[in-house]
Design an enzyme around this catalytic site. Sequence first.
Site, PDB file in Angstrom:
ATOM      1  NE  ARG A   1       5.779   2.168  -2.649  1.00  0.00           N
ATOM      2  CZ  ARG A   1       5.529   0.987  -3.194  1.00  0.00           C
ATOM      3  NH1 ARG A   1       6.348  -0.028  -2.991  1.00  0.00           N
ATOM      4  NH2 ARG A   1       4.478   0.803  -3.970  1.00  0.00           N
TER       5      ARG A   1
ATOM      6  CD  GLU B   1       3.756   4.187  -5.371  1.00  0.00           C
ATOM      7  OE1 GLU B   1       4.124   3.899  -4.222  1.00  0.00           O
ATOM      8  OE2 GLU B   1       2.667   3.825  -5.850  1.00  0.00           O
TER       9      GLU B   1
ATOM     10  CD  GLU C   1      -4.792  -1.184   0.400  1.00  0.00           C
ATOM     11  OE1 GLU C   1      -3.850  -0.472  -0.025  1.00  0.00           O
ATOM     12  OE2 GLU C   1      -4.876  -2.416   0.177  1.00  0.00           O
TER      13      GLU C   1
ATOM     14  CG  ASP D   1      -6.525   5.152  -3.229  1.00  0.00           C
ATOM     15  OD1 ASP D   1      -5.943   6.049  -3.865  1.00  0.00           O
ATOM     16  OD2 ASP D   1      -5.981   4.063  -2.977  1.00  0.00           O
TER      17      ASP D   1
ATOM     18  CB  THR E   1      -1.332   6.760   2.051  1.00  0.00           C
ATOM     19  OG1 THR E   1      -2.310   5.881   1.493  1.00  0.00           O
ATOM     20  CG2 THR E   1      -0.190   6.980   1.063  1.00  0.00           C
TER      21      THR E   1
END
Length: 674
Positions: free
Chosen positions: A309, A305, A574, A438, A663
């Site tokens: 980010r 994360e 998404e 994913d 992502t």
Amino acid sequence: MYSGAAAAAAGPPRRDFISVTLGPEEAVAAGGYNNSKAWRRRSCWRKWKQLSRLQRSVILFLFAFLAVCGVISYTNMGEAWKSLTDKSLDDQGTEQEIPGLKLANPAVLPAPQKADANRGDYPELPAQKPPKLPHVRRGPSNLQIKAPRRDTRLTTQHNTIRAAQEPVQADKEEQTEKSIISWRGAVIEPDQSTEPPSSKIKEPEKPSSVEAEDQKEPVPLSARQRAVIAAFRHAWRGYRHFAWGHDELKPLSKSYSEWFGLGLTLIDALDTMWILGLKEEFEEARKWVANDLVFDKNVDVNLFESTIRILGGLLSTYHLSGDSLFLEKAKDIGNRLMPAFKTPSKIPYSDVNIGRGTAHPPRWTSDSTVAEVTSIQLEFRELSRLTGDDKFQKAVDEVMKHVHTLSGKNDGLVPMFINTNSGQFTHLGVYTLGARADSYYEYLLKQWIQGGKKENELLEDYMRAIEGVKKHLLQKSEPKRLTFVGELAHGHFSAKMDHLVCFLPGTLALGVHNGLAADHMELAEALIETCYQMYAQVETGLSPEIVHFNLHAQKGHKDVEVKPADRHNLLRPETVESLFYMYRFTGDKKYQDWGWEILQNFNKYTRVPTGGYTSINNVQNPSNPEPRDKMESFFLGETLKYMFLLFSDDTDLINLDKYVFNTEAHPLPIWVPA
């Protein structure tokens, strides 16, 4: 001779005068006026001496005052004249380099050249068409960030920015704002080679002086883009007022929540503000990063994360703005995350204490999730390229090479967990494209694109995985025959699909755009229809976190079924992400219309009047969607960014031949050969 008394008695003496007239010759002989310069000087001096001391002082003061004024005026006029002259010369030089091109903003990526080698046997599709303009003179051949000097501010970078006027129906509080022309990114020049950084790299890359780059006129904003700006400003207003500098806004309670204590929402939103043209908001956030963002603190952060980010957000903002502040912060956090890779298997731990320099797995297991350890590569590879330090790329490339060789895959599909001690997959037999797996598939393709399409192992793993999806996970629902991606657990198929899986249509379309199999676009079109129906078939028009599809027709039943535990909506990006890719590559307006419906429903059911948006617990109850009092950072970092790009007809607004999104929707440059 008279005595004094006699003279006084006799009175004043009488004076007699004689008048004499002289001719010219006699006058000269006598020393009179002859109109010569010497005579005039003596005459003026005689008059000057006849003036009083006060009169002479006043005259001298006036002369001195006029002299000082003259010097000052001459200096100012000289500088202005020099500036005009230099500008004229610069303009002439520019016109010579790029005939007929009016250069506006130098911060744009040049169009990359396609890598011809190692593409495999996949059909080539036409690339996006950047503006065909003559190239200006280049700098050194190494990949350079064409950025302003260290102290450059936004005010000198973007003279085409105007404040946006928000639609009244979206936000009555912002009625007086003006329209915006969106900003561009930084200039990046291609490297002679797209080989990954090696240990031979000695010097870090440095921003070079600004050069004018290929440009075209900016495209005016659409009404829908202005509505996105209004939504962002409303969300930002809540964060700024109630959660400034903290991780996430709690809009209902007008407070905040902390995860890492590193201003996640602010960092996640930096490049979104840049792309939307929100100059004042960006500059205020930049000051916080400069003055208050400190990584030297005793706190555990999640490697995945914080990479996607924070590291991704800082690198992206550096590329778009050219401001080296963000690169310095990115290097700092990148170095502090490196202890995660100190494991027996080199598969990183999930958690890092960025103050102490220690790392560890979760308390309940020694496993890491496959998606987390294989979805940090874009960011660390780019950090190596920018700094010249190959340790970052070596660490993440070793993970990918290791996973490439592992057993336990099922036709390219990978399990969800991997052990940090043994380096082997665990919990075998369970395969999904949802949570915990994913972005592994997403980053296979995007690393291949980022590296110039040269790393064939990545492409092979991606193509094999898509075939595995087709073979094991694809089914059609009833009654509308929607194509969906389910899950496989020990040979048993489950018609369960996470909203997270809706990244796949966009990823498939991106692969086709980069020359992969054309039938991937057919699958992308079918899947994006399904993702849209996950919204359209729900009462609020917002998708739940998880849906189950009906495999058999039942009277009175839709394709989509929602279980009580799955009916929350977290403002996820998404579906909007894939809508953006589909519209960018097909031009089909229905994708914009679907995105517009989603934005309207976000405004209707999740917008908090005092500022911010909130996730909700029940997408099936329009009268009471049960707000959760939390605005995830990715709503600003991803959802609204993709919305804005979806509603744009400007293919150079984050050109997909020049950038690849991580992502978390942070665009990073593609390494293209010269």
